[in-house]
Design a protein around this motif. Sequence first.
Motif, short mmCIF file in Angstrom:
data_model
loop_
_atom_site.label_atom_id
_atom_site.label_comp_id
_atom_site.label_asym_id
_atom_site.label_seq_id
_atom_site.Cartn_x
_atom_site.Cartn_y
_atom_site.Cartn_z
N GLY A 406 0.62 -1.39 -0.13
CA GLY A 406 0.53 -0.25 0.10
C GLY A 406 0.69 1.31 0.14
O GLY A 406 0.60 1.83 -0.95
N ILE A 407 1.76 1.11 0.92
CA ILE A 407 2.67 2.60 0.77
C ILE A 407 3.66 2.45 -0.31
O ILE A 407 4.12 2.94 -0.89
CB ILE A 407 3.61 2.45 2.27
CG1 ILE A 407 3.21 2.61 2.75
CG2 ILE A 407 5.47 2.95 1.85
CD1 ILE A 407 3.55 1.91 4.28
N LYS A 408 3.70 1.41 -1.22
CA LYS A 408 4.85 0.87 -2.33
C LYS A 408 4.44 1.88 -3.46
O LYS A 408 4.49 2.80 -4.45
CB LYS A 408 4.72 0.20 -2.87
CG LYS A 408 5.77 -0.43 -4.07
CD LYS A 408 6.75 -1.49 -4.47
CE LYS A 408 6.50 -1.54 -5.97
NZ LYS A 408 6.44 -3.37 -6.12
N TYR A 409 2.87 1.62 -3.46
CA TYR A 409 2.12 2.23 -4.81
C TYR A 409 1.07 3.37 -4.39
O TYR A 409 1.07 4.27 -5.62
CB TYR A 409 0.94 1.27 -5.46
CG TYR A 409 1.69 -0.28 -5.90
CD1 TYR A 409 2.62 0.06 -7.07
CD2 TYR A 409 1.21 -1.80 -5.06
CE1 TYR A 409 2.96 -1.32 -7.75
CE2 TYR A 409 2.09 -2.19 -6.01
CZ TYR A 409 2.94 -2.34 -7.16
OH TYR A 409 4.09 -3.17 -7.46
N PHE A 410 0.95 3.82 -2.94
CA PHE A 410 -0.08 5.32 -2.18
C PHE A 410 0.43 5.56 -1.51
O PHE A 410 -0.13 5.88 -0.77
CB PHE A 410 -1.62 4.51 -2.09
CG PHE A 410 -2.08 3.67 -3.19
CD1 PHE A 410 -2.67 4.35 -4.19
CD2 PHE A 410 -2.66 2.75 -3.44
CE1 PHE A 410 -3.13 3.53 -5.12
CE2 PHE A 410 -2.53 1.04 -4.94
CZ PHE A 410 -3.58 2.20 -6.29
N ARG A 411 1.66 5.75 -1.37
CA ARG A 411 2.13 6.73 -0.35
C ARG A 411 1.21 7.56 -0.64
O ARG A 411 1.19 8.31 0.47
CB ARG A 411 3.74 7.23 -0.21
CG ARG A 411 4.86 6.99 0.15
CD ARG A 411 6.05 7.62 -0.34
NE ARG A 411 7.35 7.59 1.76
CZ ARG A 411 7.58 6.90 2.02
NH1 ARG A 411 7.53 5.24 1.47
NH2 ARG A 411 8.68 7.33 3.18
N ASP A 412 1.21 8.71 -1.57
CA ASP A 412 0.68 9.68 -1.25
C ASP A 412 -0.27 9.91 -0.51
O ASP A 412 -0.13 11.03 0.31
CB ASP A 412 0.43 10.72 -2.62
CG ASP A 412 -1.04 10.00 -3.55
OD1 ASP A 412 -0.41 8.22 -3.30
OD2 ASP A 412 -1.11 9.68 -4.31
N GLU A 413 -1.16 8.46 -0.15
CA GLU A 413 -2.68 8.35 0.08
C GLU A 413 -2.25 8.45 1.84
O GLU A 413 -2.60 9.38 2.63
CB GLU A 413 -3.53 7.45 0.36
CG GLU A 413 -4.13 8.29 -1.07
CD GLU A 413 -5.33 6.84 -1.34
OE1 GLU A 413 -5.69 6.60 -0.31
OE2 GLU A 413 -5.32 6.99 -2.47
N PHE A 414 -1.15 7.97 2.67
CA PHE A 414 -0.45 7.59 3.29
C PHE A 414 0.29 10.05 3.71
O PHE A 414 -0.43 9.83 4.75
CB PHE A 414 0.26 7.02 3.96
CG PHE A 414 0.42 5.06 4.06
CD1 PHE A 414 -0.11 4.82 5.19
CD2 PHE A 414 -0.53 4.68 1.98
CE1 PHE A 414 -0.62 3.68 5.14
CE2 PHE A 414 -1.24 3.64 2.37
CZ PHE A 414 -0.69 3.30 3.30
N LEU A 415 0.72 10.39 3.07
CA LEU A 415 1.53 11.71 3.30
C LEU A 415 0.30 12.45 3.44
O LEU A 415 0.50 13.80 3.75
CB LEU A 415 1.93 12.15 1.94
CG LEU A 415 3.48 11.22 2.01
CD1 LEU A 415 4.13 11.35 0.44
CD2 LEU A 415 4.45 11.75 2.83
N ALA A 416 -0.66 12.30 2.29
CA ALA A 416 -2.04 13.36 2.56
C ALA A 416 -3.07 13.10 3.87
O ALA A 416 -3.00 14.41 4.09
CB ALA A 416 -3.07 13.09 1.54
N LEU A 417 -2.42 12.23 4.81
CA LEU A 417 -3.41 11.52 6.11
C LEU A 417 -2.40 12.68 7.11
O LEU A 417 -2.48 13.29 8.28
CB LEU A 417 -3.39 10.69 6.82
CG LEU A 417 -4.48 9.52 5.91
CD1 LEU A 417 -3.92 8.21 5.90
CD2 LEU A 417 -5.68 9.93 5.93
N CYS A 418 -1.07 12.62 6.49
CA CYS A 418 0.18 13.66 8.04
C CYS A 418 -0.44 14.86 7.28
O CYS A 418 0.31 15.85 8.75
CB CYS A 418 1.07 12.87 7.55
SG CYS A 418 1.87 10.93 7.68
N GLU A 419 -0.12 14.85 6.27
CA GLU A 419 -0.72 17.33 5.82
C GLU A 419 -1.99 17.00 6.13
O GLU A 419 -1.97 18.50 7.05
CB GLU A 419 -0.71 16.78 4.70
CG GLU A 419 -0.85 18.25 3.88
CD GLU A 419 0.60 19.15 4.44
OE1 GLU A 419 -0.12 20.36 4.29
OE2 GLU A 419 1.69 18.76 4.83
N SER A 420 -2.84 16.29 6.55
CA SER A 420 -4.32 16.96 7.16
C SER A 420 -4.24 17.03 8.25
O SER A 420 -4.87 17.38 8.79
CB SER A 420 -5.34 15.78 6.74
OG SER A 420 -5.24 14.50 7.09
#
Length: 434
Positions: A406-420
């Motif tokens: 999940g982090i490999k292909y969709f790291r931006d979504e995990f980063l978006a949670l941190c940004e939020s």
Amino acid sequence: MTEPGTSPLTPVLTERWTEPESWTLDSYERGGGYTALRKALTAEPGQLVELVKAAGLRGRGGAGFPAGVKWGFMPTEPVKPHYLVINADEGEPGTCKDIPLMMADPHALIEGCVIAARAMRANHCMIYVRGEALHCIRRLSRAVREAREAGYVGRDVLGSGFDLEIVVHAGAGAYICGEETALLDSLEGKRGQPRLKPPFPAAAGLYACPTTVNNVETIATVPHVVNGGSDWFRRMGTEKSPGPKIYSVSGHVANPGQYEAPLGTTLRQLLELAGGMKDGIPLKFWTPGGSSTPLLTAEHLDVPLDFEGAAEAGSMLGTTAVMVFNETISVPWAVMKWTQFYEHESCGKCTPCREGTFWMAQVLERMVDGRGTEEDIDTLLDVCDNVFGRSFCALGDGAVSPITSGIKYFRDEFLALCESNRTNTEPALVGAAR
């Protein structure tokens, strides 16, 4: 019986599923049932093992180990009783092929059990069914009674001098009991926990006797191999992964269900069979073999779904539990739900899995709740590295797979949670998923 294998989508394993009362002995015999058993009883046990080896039948329970090779590990001289154990626990999230098979065509499994037991010189067979599947247990138990009354099971099977007793055992509902040695402990009345290997079950399995554990679909395929022969079987599928396979397609598709197709079929072809994506919303990610296999993306639509193709794409074929997710689903949310499952189902025997699944779930829950930081991603990957390859059984590896992929292909979504969390806003995808 209709001659199978004449086209890529001619049913083999599911051929009888739509017949009236397909689960009865009468219906099974009308379709040619137990003809393979009669043929197998005229052969020597070693010949049956070599036939399955030549066919290239691989285990349908996840690992894909060659069934004939596994059978060949059993001692040829029975100093102790030999046991055949059927793993019908089916607790993997997304996996739902074995229970429909046993419900619609239980005698295919029973016939396969008798043939396999004959090949391995086993006089005892245990079918370990997940305890929650009460309807399946009742139907399978009735089929065993029918087979016994007809002389296919019990003492002196069809006058051959071969004896086989089949016991249908209801498991206690623990996911860990899908691991073969934990299943054996559960059968013995102990707490279901994986054993240290070696010794392997072929040397010391059930009651410390030689034992082979096979998946339901693997054994239900055996009568077709005996009747059709190895060359016919190899005409389906691929060179290294021959034969037909039941794909369990679930999630955001128009028509979820069981789809039989040759090994090597692609997700694009399966989606076509399943009527395409539900409501026309595009595909985002999917699992080729249940939640314990690394997830793939829309870029992998044409990956051949056999053991080699899935591995080359960075995943595993697993149990061919194809879970399909569209663009409305948050990857971190889905990964969190799977991780919560593995945390709950960890048997607690080994530290990496017991502690690792707990902390992975804690971190993901914090992130999805909008309280995560960018360092949490590195923490997750660090915990995954300490679990993968270090746990007592494959549950730990399976728990890690959706997180790392999940982090490999969709790291931006995990980063978006941190940004939020940093800006006190909530990403739209997380809201849609929840």
